[in-house]
Design an enzyme around this catalytic site. Structure first.
Site, PDB file in Angstrom:
ATOM      1  N   SER A 160     112.927 -46.038 -28.903  1.00 32.04           N
ATOM      2  CA  SER A 160     112.375 -45.225 -27.542  1.00 32.04           C
ATOM      3  C   SER A 160     112.426 -43.780 -27.420  1.00 32.04           C
ATOM      4  O   SER A 160     113.196 -43.301 -28.125  1.00 32.04           O
ATOM      5  CB  SER A 160     112.939 -46.008 -26.302  1.00 32.04           C
ATOM      6  OG  SER A 160     112.666 -45.237 -25.087  1.00 32.04           O
ATOM      7  N   TYR A 186     121.422 -46.400 -22.404  1.00 29.99           N
ATOM      8  CA  TYR A 186     120.473 -47.152 -23.033  1.00 29.99           C
ATOM      9  C   TYR A 186     119.629 -45.910 -24.109  1.00 29.99           C
ATOM     10  O   TYR A 186     119.203 -46.633 -25.223  1.00 29.99           O
ATOM     11  CB  TYR A 186     119.055 -47.048 -21.853  1.00 29.99           C
ATOM     12  CG  TYR A 186     117.556 -47.348 -22.533  1.00 29.99           C
ATOM     13  CD1 TYR A 186     117.444 -48.751 -23.213  1.00 29.99           C
ATOM     14  CD2 TYR A 186     116.792 -46.593 -22.191  1.00 29.99           C
ATOM     15  CE1 TYR A 186     116.176 -49.128 -23.658  1.00 29.99           C
ATOM     16  CE2 TYR A 186     115.467 -47.115 -22.749  1.00 29.99           C
ATOM     17  CZ  TYR A 186     115.016 -48.155 -23.424  1.00 29.99           C
ATOM     18  OH  TYR A 186     113.926 -48.688 -23.916  1.00 29.99           O
TER      19      TYR A 186
END
Length: 327
Positions: A160, A186
């Protein structure tokens, strides 16, 4: 083996390319794709497109019933039981697969979690790191014989742009000494995913297995279920009326069909034959950007650093208790 440069190749595709277009007319007849998270969002679109090109689709999921319902429209697709946070579940799935004698031509790690409250798995590992990195690491290790059996396979790991939020903090991966932040956690796990592809590709390419990491773009899917409407508005994902925001000029916000494009490209397009170990987005290899640059296209050096990738591999082995022997 020569290392693939982390620089765009001029694929001819772009942010508005759909998954079907990114396939590049590949014929996948006789090939098998195992797609975690293949029953929803980007994983489901990836499964649908690969199946239309002839691939046999296997979707491991925590709920076989839910997965079966989601993939019912994909001819011949199968759902299997798998929980990426449960080492025994991973081993059980992999053992069943290896006993079947079937090769795996495409292993796509699409399942994951994002921005959840501080949690730990049964072994004390921070949950983002456990689900997004350790689970795929263990699954790939256990399925290695099937990948090698394919005589040419690709592993695609969903990273990501959030990797720009944090490198892997090796000194305190699990937030035992520092304050927990869900976006940092994350981001760290997504950096780990990119590094995993780097080291897996280095070790596996001699056996015909190549690995890629992918930033699909910003798509509002079930991955965002832990985010408030206010957070989604701050990200620009929805407007004040709670509707998804999207314009054809926005290279980051994508439809599901566009978001799955880079995944499909890395899994099956012949443009990438002989390549691997790179971070990709917008259906091309991403450029390197400075470590202080955030919120823009490109990959931080810390997410594709060879030494960090090798160190992370050792961490993966230590935390899973698996010696990932590629031979």
């Amino acid at each position: 083996m020569q290392k693939t440069p982390q620089t765009p190749i001029g694929s001819g595709f772009g942010p508005r390319t759909t998954a079907m277009e990114a396939l590049g007319q590949a014929d996948l007849t006789g090939q098998t794709a195992v797609i975690t998270g293949g029953h929803s969002g980007l994983g489901l679109e990836t499964a649908r497109v690969l199946a239309e090109a002839g691939a046999k689709i296997i979707v491991p999921a925590r709920s076989v019933t839910a997965a079966q319902a989601a993939i019912a429209s994909i001819p011949g697709a199968e759902a299997e039981l798998l929980d990426l946070t449960d080492p025994q579940s991973i081993d059980s799935f992999a053992e069943r697969w290896i006993r079947s004698g079937r090769p795996i031509h495409m292993l796509i790690h699409s399942a994951g979690i994002m921005a959840v409250p501080q949690q730990y798995d049964s072994r004390g590992n921070e949950l983002h790191f456990s689900t997004n990195y350790l689970g795929p690491f263990q699954l790939t290790a256990r399925l290695w014989p099937a990948l090698r059996l394919a005589g040419g396979a690709r592993v695609v790991v969903l990273s990501s742009r959030a990797h720009q939020f944090s490198p892997v903090v090796f000194e305190d991966i699990h937030y035992k000494e520092r304050s927990y932040d869900k976006w940092s956690a994350y981001g760290q796990s997504k950096t780990a995913d990119a590094l995993f592809a780097v080291e897996l590709d280095r070790r596996a390419q001699a056996y015909g297995v190549r690995a890629f990491s992918v930033h699909p773009g910003s798509i509002v899917t079930s991955l965002a279920r832990h985010l408030s409407d206010e957070e989604l508005m701050t990200m620009g994902a929805i407007n004040e009326q709670g509707q998804r925001q999207y314009t054809k000029y926005d290279s980051e916000r994508k439809t599901v069909q566009e978001g799955a494009a880079t995944i499909v490209w890395c899994a099956a397009n012949r443009q990438l034959d002989g390549m691997g170990g790179v971070y990709c987005e917008n259906v091309d290899v991403s450029p390197l950007i400075d470590e202080h640059q955030t919120g823009m296209a490109g990959v931080h050096p810390s997410a594709v650093d060879a030494k960090a990738a090798e160190r992370l591999w050792s961490v993966g082995e230590a935390l899973t208790g698996i010696h990932f022997d590629i031979s």
